[in-house]
Design an enzyme around this catalytic site. Sequence first.
Site, PDB file in Angstrom:
ATOM      1  N   SER A   1       0.838  -1.188   0.000  1.00 54.86           N
ATOM      2  CA  SER A   1       0.000   0.000   0.000  1.00 54.86           C
ATOM      3  C   SER A   1       0.876   1.242   0.000  1.00 54.86           C
ATOM      4  O   SER A   1       1.988   1.227   0.536  1.00 54.86           O
ATOM      5  CB  SER A   1      -0.874   0.005   1.259  1.00 54.86           C
ATOM      6  OG  SER A   1      -1.569   1.227   1.389  1.00 54.86           O
TER       7      SER A   1
ATOM      8  N   TYR B   1      -2.181  -0.920  10.068  1.00 58.01           N
ATOM      9  CA  TYR B   1      -2.087  -1.350   8.675  1.00 58.01           C
ATOM     10  C   TYR B   1      -0.881  -0.698   8.003  1.00 58.01           C
ATOM     11  O   TYR B   1      -0.088  -1.367   7.331  1.00 58.01           O
ATOM     12  CB  TYR B   1      -3.385  -0.976   7.944  1.00 58.01           C
ATOM     13  CG  TYR B   1      -3.401  -1.338   6.481  1.00 58.01           C
ATOM     14  CD1 TYR B   1      -3.682  -2.643   6.079  1.00 58.01           C
ATOM     15  CD2 TYR B   1      -3.146  -0.382   5.511  1.00 58.01           C
ATOM     16  CE1 TYR B   1      -3.703  -2.978   4.737  1.00 58.01           C
ATOM     17  CE2 TYR B   1      -3.168  -0.714   4.167  1.00 58.01           C
ATOM     18  CZ  TYR B   1      -3.450  -2.007   3.788  1.00 58.01           C
ATOM     19  OH  TYR B   1      -3.468  -2.338   2.454  1.00 58.01           O
TER      20      TYR B   1
END
Length: 171
Positions: A35, A90
């Site tokens: 990401s 995350y």
Amino acid sequence: MVVKTNFYGTKLLTEALVPLFRCSTSTSRILNISSRLGSFNKVKNPGVREMLQSEDLTIDQIDAVVGKFLENVRSGTWKEAGWPEVWTDYAVSKVALNAYSKILAKRLQQKGISVNCFCPGFTQTSMTRGKGSRTADEAAQVGVWLALLPPENLPTGQFFAGSKPVISAKL
């Protein structure tokens, strides 16, 4: 749990499979789903960011960084310690994954094993509660494209966003 799954789970599985990749007569590929939230610049602590960007980074240092993050979470000091502010656990799991992928790409390059990461973008999944600019099928196309590149066009140590390498985010 997010760090265990996204970082440690990926790392343990990859290390278990690397010996099998080495036995292959064709070019092997490791493609980690990451990401943009895992960009090193998301870490505000300059010492940690500098260590993660070092060409001499080790896996033990990554483990220590993740351990420090978890310690800061337990003590409630993660914000003051300069960890990413958006989707913190995350983001840290993807920062660690990107750093690990960088080390792995360097370690395995001479063995004919390519290691890259890609960001599928803001995808309509349960994690985003169905919000997102891309469907899961559209996001998967990037991974398939990278997985099927001919060996002579296959990079290593790159971070891809969309179908093009993000130049500023070389692993």
